[in-house]
Design a protein around this motif. Sequence first.
Motif, PDB file in Angstrom:
ATOM      1  N   LEU A  53       0.814  -1.221   0.000  1.00  0.00           N
ATOM      2  CA  LEU A  53       0.000   0.000   0.000  1.00  0.00           C
ATOM      3  C   LEU A  53       0.843   1.264   0.000  1.00  0.00           C
ATOM      4  CD1 LEU A  53      -2.854  -1.036   2.473  1.00  0.00           C
ATOM      5  CD2 LEU A  53      -2.718  -1.356   0.003  1.00  0.00           C
ATOM      6  N   ASN A  54       2.065   1.177   0.515  1.00  0.00           N
ATOM      7  CA  ASN A  54       2.910   2.380   0.406  1.00  0.00           C
ATOM      8  C   ASN A  54       4.161   2.124  -0.426  1.00  0.00           C
ATOM      9  OD1 ASN A  54       4.604   1.085   2.121  1.00  0.00           O
ATOM     10  ND2 ASN A  54       4.923   2.832   3.470  1.00  0.00           N
ATOM     11  N   GLY A  55       4.089   1.094  -1.253  1.00  0.00           N
ATOM     12  CA  GLY A  55       5.149   0.884  -2.237  1.00  0.00           C
ATOM     13  C   GLY A  55       6.417   0.233  -1.714  1.00  0.00           C
ATOM     14  N   LEU A  56       6.406  -0.275  -0.475  1.00  0.00           N
ATOM     15  CA  LEU A  56       7.618  -0.942   0.031  1.00  0.00           C
ATOM     16  C   LEU A  56       7.868  -2.249  -0.713  1.00  0.00           C
ATOM     17  CD1 LEU A  56       7.604  -0.593   3.918  1.00  0.00           C
ATOM     18  CD2 LEU A  56       9.168   0.451   2.284  1.00  0.00           C
ATOM     19  N   LEU A  57       6.791  -2.929  -1.076  1.00  0.00           N
ATOM     20  CA  LEU A  57       6.916  -4.111  -1.931  1.00  0.00           C
ATOM     21  C   LEU A  57       6.209  -3.790  -3.242  1.00  0.00           C
ATOM     22  CD1 LEU A  57       6.133  -7.146   0.444  1.00  0.00           C
ATOM     23  CD2 LEU A  57       8.365  -6.424  -0.427  1.00  0.00           C
ATOM     24  N   ARG A  58       6.758  -4.320  -4.323  1.00  0.00           N
ATOM     25  CA  ARG A  58       6.143  -4.080  -5.622  1.00  0.00           C
ATOM     26  C   ARG A  58       5.482  -5.366  -6.097  1.00  0.00           C
ATOM     27  NH1 ARG A  58       7.317  -0.560 -10.358  1.00  0.00           N
ATOM     28  NH2 ARG A  58       6.120  -1.596 -11.976  1.00  0.00           N
ATOM     29  N   ALA A  59       4.222  -5.256  -6.487  1.00  0.00           N
ATOM     30  CA  ALA A  59       3.473  -6.441  -6.911  1.00  0.00           C
ATOM     31  C   ALA A  59       4.214  -7.172  -8.024  1.00  0.00           C
ATOM     32  CB  ALA A  59       2.086  -6.023  -7.391  1.00  0.00           C
ATOM     33  N   THR A  60       4.213  -8.499  -7.958  1.00  0.00           N
ATOM     34  CA  THR A  60       4.805  -9.301  -9.035  1.00  0.00           C
ATOM     35  C   THR A  60       3.966  -9.107 -10.299  1.00  0.00           C
ATOM     36  OG1 THR A  60       5.446 -10.903  -7.339  1.00  0.00           O
ATOM     37  CG2 THR A  60       5.582 -11.632  -9.628  1.00  0.00           C
ATOM     38  N   TYR A  65      -3.701   1.551  -7.549  1.00  0.00           N
ATOM     39  CA  TYR A  65      -3.999   2.962  -7.813  1.00  0.00           C
ATOM     40  C   TYR A  65      -4.180   3.686  -6.485  1.00  0.00           C
ATOM     41  CZ  TYR A  65      -4.940   1.195 -12.456  1.00  0.00           C
ATOM     42  OH  TYR A  65      -4.810   0.587 -13.675  1.00  0.00           O
ATOM     43  N   TYR A  66      -3.539   4.843  -6.365  1.00  0.00           N
ATOM     44  CA  TYR A  66      -3.763   5.683  -5.197  1.00  0.00           C
ATOM     45  C   TYR A  66      -4.353   6.990  -5.705  1.00  0.00           C
ATOM     46  CZ  TYR A  66      -3.140   8.268  -0.928  1.00  0.00           C
ATOM     47  OH  TYR A  66      -3.399   9.021   0.192  1.00  0.00           O
ATOM     48  N   ASN A  67      -5.522   7.347  -5.218  1.00  0.00           N
ATOM     49  CA  ASN A  67      -6.256   8.498  -5.743  1.00  0.00           C
ATOM     50  C   ASN A  67      -6.266   8.502  -7.274  1.00  0.00           C
ATOM     51  OD1 ASN A  67      -6.849   9.248  -3.176  1.00  0.00           O
ATOM     52  ND2 ASN A  67      -5.263  10.828  -3.044  1.00  0.00           N
ATOM     53  N   GLU A  68      -6.600   7.344  -7.805  1.00  0.00           N
ATOM     54  CA  GLU A  68      -6.755   7.139  -9.263  1.00  0.00           C
ATOM     55  C   GLU A  68      -5.458   7.198 -10.058  1.00  0.00           C
ATOM     56  OE1 GLU A  68      -9.432   5.949 -10.571  1.00  0.00           O
ATOM     57  OE2 GLU A  68     -10.508   6.090  -8.666  1.00  0.00           O
ATOM     58  N   GLN A  69      -4.326   7.331  -9.367  1.00  0.00           N
ATOM     59  CA  GLN A  69      -3.070   7.315 -10.121  1.00  0.00           C
ATOM     60  C   GLN A  69      -2.390   5.969  -9.946  1.00  0.00           C
ATOM     61  OE1 GLN A  69      -1.403  11.047  -8.432  1.00  0.00           O
ATOM     62  NE2 GLN A  69      -0.849  11.412 -10.582  1.00  0.00           N
ATOM     63  N   ASN A  70      -1.910   5.414 -11.041  1.00  0.00           N
ATOM     64  CA  ASN A  70      -1.242   4.118 -10.984  1.00  0.00           C
ATOM     65  C   ASN A  70       0.142   4.300 -10.354  1.00  0.00           C
ATOM     66  OD1 ASN A  70       0.153   1.734 -11.488  1.00  0.00           O
ATOM     67  ND2 ASN A  70      -1.025   1.354 -13.356  1.00  0.00           N
ATOM     68  N   ILE A  71       0.363   3.666  -9.211  1.00  0.00           N
ATOM     69  CA  ILE A  71       1.629   3.907  -8.505  1.00  0.00           C
ATOM     70  C   ILE A  71       2.815   3.249  -9.214  1.00  0.00           C
ATOM     71  CG2 ILE A  71       0.460   4.138  -6.254  1.00  0.00           C
ATOM     72  CD1 ILE A  71       1.796   1.444  -5.446  1.00  0.00           C
ATOM     73  N   TYR A  76       5.077   8.273 -11.655  1.00  0.00           N
ATOM     74  CA  TYR A  76       4.535   8.406 -10.292  1.00  0.00           C
ATOM     75  C   TYR A  76       5.666   8.566  -9.285  1.00  0.00           C
ATOM     76  CZ  TYR A  76       1.554   7.913  -6.291  1.00  0.00           C
ATOM     77  OH  TYR A  76       0.886   8.168  -5.124  1.00  0.00           O
ATOM     78  N   ARG A  77       5.486   9.512  -8.358  1.00  0.00           N
ATOM     79  CA  ARG A  77       6.533   9.743  -7.355  1.00  0.00           C
ATOM     80  C   ARG A  77       6.242   8.915  -6.106  1.00  0.00           C
ATOM     81  NH1 ARG A  77       9.031  14.880  -6.660  1.00  0.00           N
ATOM     82  NH2 ARG A  77       7.903  15.020  -4.702  1.00  0.00           N
ATOM     83  N   MET A  78       6.967   7.814  -5.958  1.00  0.00           N
ATOM     84  CA  MET A  78       6.763   6.919  -4.813  1.00  0.00           C
ATOM     85  C   MET A  78       6.900   7.667  -3.490  1.00  0.00           C
ATOM     86  SD  MET A  78       5.749   3.884  -4.963  1.00  0.00           S
ATOM     87  CE  MET A  78       5.727   2.551  -6.135  1.00  0.00           C
ATOM     88  N   ILE A  79       7.741   8.690  -3.498  1.00  0.00           N
ATOM     89  CA  ILE A  79       7.977   9.435  -2.268  1.00  0.00           C
ATOM     90  C   ILE A  79       6.691  10.104  -1.768  1.00  0.00           C
ATOM     91  CG2 ILE A  79       8.792  11.531  -3.460  1.00  0.00           C
ATOM     92  CD1 ILE A  79      10.942  11.594  -1.162  1.00  0.00           C
ATOM     93  N   ASP A  80       5.821  10.502  -2.700  1.00  0.00           N
ATOM     94  CA  ASP A  80       4.533  11.084  -2.304  1.00  0.00           C
ATOM     95  C   ASP A  80       3.680  10.028  -1.612  1.00  0.00           C
ATOM     96  OD1 ASP A  80       5.293  13.415  -3.454  1.00  0.00           O
ATOM     97  OD2 ASP A  80       4.178  13.117  -5.319  1.00  0.00           O
ATOM     98  N   LEU A  81       3.683   8.835  -2.196  1.00  0.00           N
ATOM     99  CA  LEU A  81       2.889   7.748  -1.630  1.00  0.00           C
ATOM    100  C   LEU A  81       3.360   7.436  -0.207  1.00  0.00           C
ATOM    101  CD1 LEU A  81       0.702   5.600  -2.374  1.00  0.00           C
ATOM    102  CD2 LEU A  81       2.591   4.047  -2.835  1.00  0.00           C
ATOM    103  N   ARG A  82       4.689   7.404  -0.033  1.00  0.00           N
ATOM    104  CA  ARG A  82       5.244   7.054   1.285  1.00  0.00           C
ATOM    105  C   ARG A  82       4.812   8.041   2.358  1.00  0.00           C
ATOM    106  NH1 ARG A  82       9.963   4.117  -0.747  1.00  0.00           N
ATOM    107  NH2 ARG A  82       8.789   2.393  -1.649  1.00  0.00           N
ATOM    108  N   SER A  83       4.682   9.333   1.980  1.00  0.00           N
ATOM    109  CA  SER A  83       4.293  10.294   3.007  1.00  0.00           C
ATOM    110  C   SER A  83       2.778  10.302   3.204  1.00  0.00           C
ATOM    111  CB  SER A  83       4.818  11.691   2.677  1.00  0.00           C
ATOM    112  OG  SER A  83       4.221  12.140   1.492  1.00  0.00           O
ATOM    113  N   GLN A  84       2.027   9.842   2.210  1.00  0.00           N
ATOM    114  CA  GLN A  84       0.563   9.874   2.343  1.00  0.00           C
ATOM    115  C   GLN A  84      -0.023   8.611   2.961  1.00  0.00           C
ATOM    116  OE1 GLN A  84      -1.079  11.265  -1.401  1.00  0.00           O
ATOM    117  NE2 GLN A  84       0.418  12.898  -1.376  1.00  0.00           N
ATOM    118  N   VAL A  85       0.707   7.504   2.791  1.00  0.00           N
ATOM    119  CA  VAL A  85       0.246   6.254   3.407  1.00  0.00           C
ATOM    120  C   VAL A  85       1.275   5.884   4.475  1.00  0.00           C
ATOM    121  CG1 VAL A  85      -0.365   3.839   3.029  1.00  0.00           C
ATOM    122  CG2 VAL A  85      -0.822   5.528   1.236  1.00  0.00           C
ATOM    123  N   GLY A  86       0.939   6.166   5.729  1.00  0.00           N
ATOM    124  CA  GLY A  86       1.887   5.931   6.826  1.00  0.00           C
ATOM    125  C   GLY A  86       1.750   4.522   7.356  1.00  0.00           C
TER     126      GLY A  86
END
Length: 272
Positions: A53-60, A65-71, A76-86
Motif C-alpha cells: 500500500l505504500n510501495g515498500l513491496l512491488r506487486a509481481t 492505484y492511489y487516488n486514481e493514479q497508478n503507482i 509516479y513519485r513513490m515518495i509522495d505515496l510514502r508520506s501519504q500512506v503511513g
Amino acid sequence: MGIRLEHVNYIYSPDNAFRKQALRDVNLEIQDGEFIGLIGHTGSGKSTLIQHLNGLLRATSGQIYYNEQNIYDDKYRMIDLRSQVGLVFQYPEHQLFEMTVLKDVCYGPKNLGLDDDAAVERAKEALAMVGMTEKDYSKSPFELSGGQKRRVAIAGVLAMHPQVIVLDEPTAGLDPKGRNDILNQISALHRQTGITIILVSHSMEDVAKYVDRIIVMNRGEVFMDDTPKEIFRQSEALERVGLAAPQVTYVMRQLHKIFPELPEDVTTVEEA
Ligand code: ADP
C-alpha cells in the motif's frame, strides 16, 4: 478517492526453492475515511499486503492505484505515496531513538523538509492526538510504559500528515489495559481526523468493536470482505481459516487466566 488494488499477486523469491506466493489475485477498494480491520491467520499475507500500500513491496503482477493514479507508472513519485500512506510496523517502539519524545516525533516532519518550528508544531499536534501531554515532551522514550512508547511511535507517523495510516498489530505484546487504551485511542483518532485507518490484527476481538469493515485474508487471498456483523455471522467459515469468533477468544482468555498452561489466544498458531 482512495486505494484500489487490481489482480495483485506477490511472490517472494520467485526464482529459487524458497518461492512463496504470498498474495493471490487480490482485488480491493479502500475509500477515503474508512476504518478497516485486516485480519487473518499468521502467514495469511497481511504484512505482505500492507507493504504494497505504500510501495515498500512491488506487486509481481497486477496494478495499484492511489487516488486514481497508478503507482507503478514511471512518472509516479513513490515518495509522495510514502508520506501519504503511513505504515506503523509491529513493535514500532523499537524504532524510537532520539533523546526526548518531542525530538523523536519531530524526526519525520524534519525529513519532509519542514523547519524546526513547523516540525515542533506538527509533533505537538500529533502527540496530543495520541493522548500524550506536555509533561511527556522532554522525557526519554525509554522511560515510558510499553503502551506509551507505542503511542509516541504512532505520533511519529501522524506528524507526517498521512491520509491513510496502516497499523500492523498495534496491540501486540501489550497487557489487556494497554490493548484497550491503544485501540480506544486509534478509534478516537479516526473520529477526530477522519483519516483512513487500516488496523491489522490476527485477533477478531481487537477489531470487532471498532471497525466498519473487515477484510479477512487466507493463504494470500481475500477470503471475506464485509461489515463486522456479516463476517461474524459466518463463524464456521472463520473457524475453517483458523480464526475464532470474539466470544471464543474471550472464553480462551478467561481460561488462560485460571489455567496459564492453556494458550491465551487460539489464533496465534503458526500456519504449517
Ligand atoms: P501475515 O502478515 O498474515 O502473518 P505475511 O505477509 O508475513 O503474513 O506472510 C505471508 C506468507 O509469505 C507466509 O507464508 C510467509 O511465510 C511468507 N513470507 C513472508 N515474508 C517472507 C519473506 N521475506 N521471504 C519469503 N517468504 C515470506
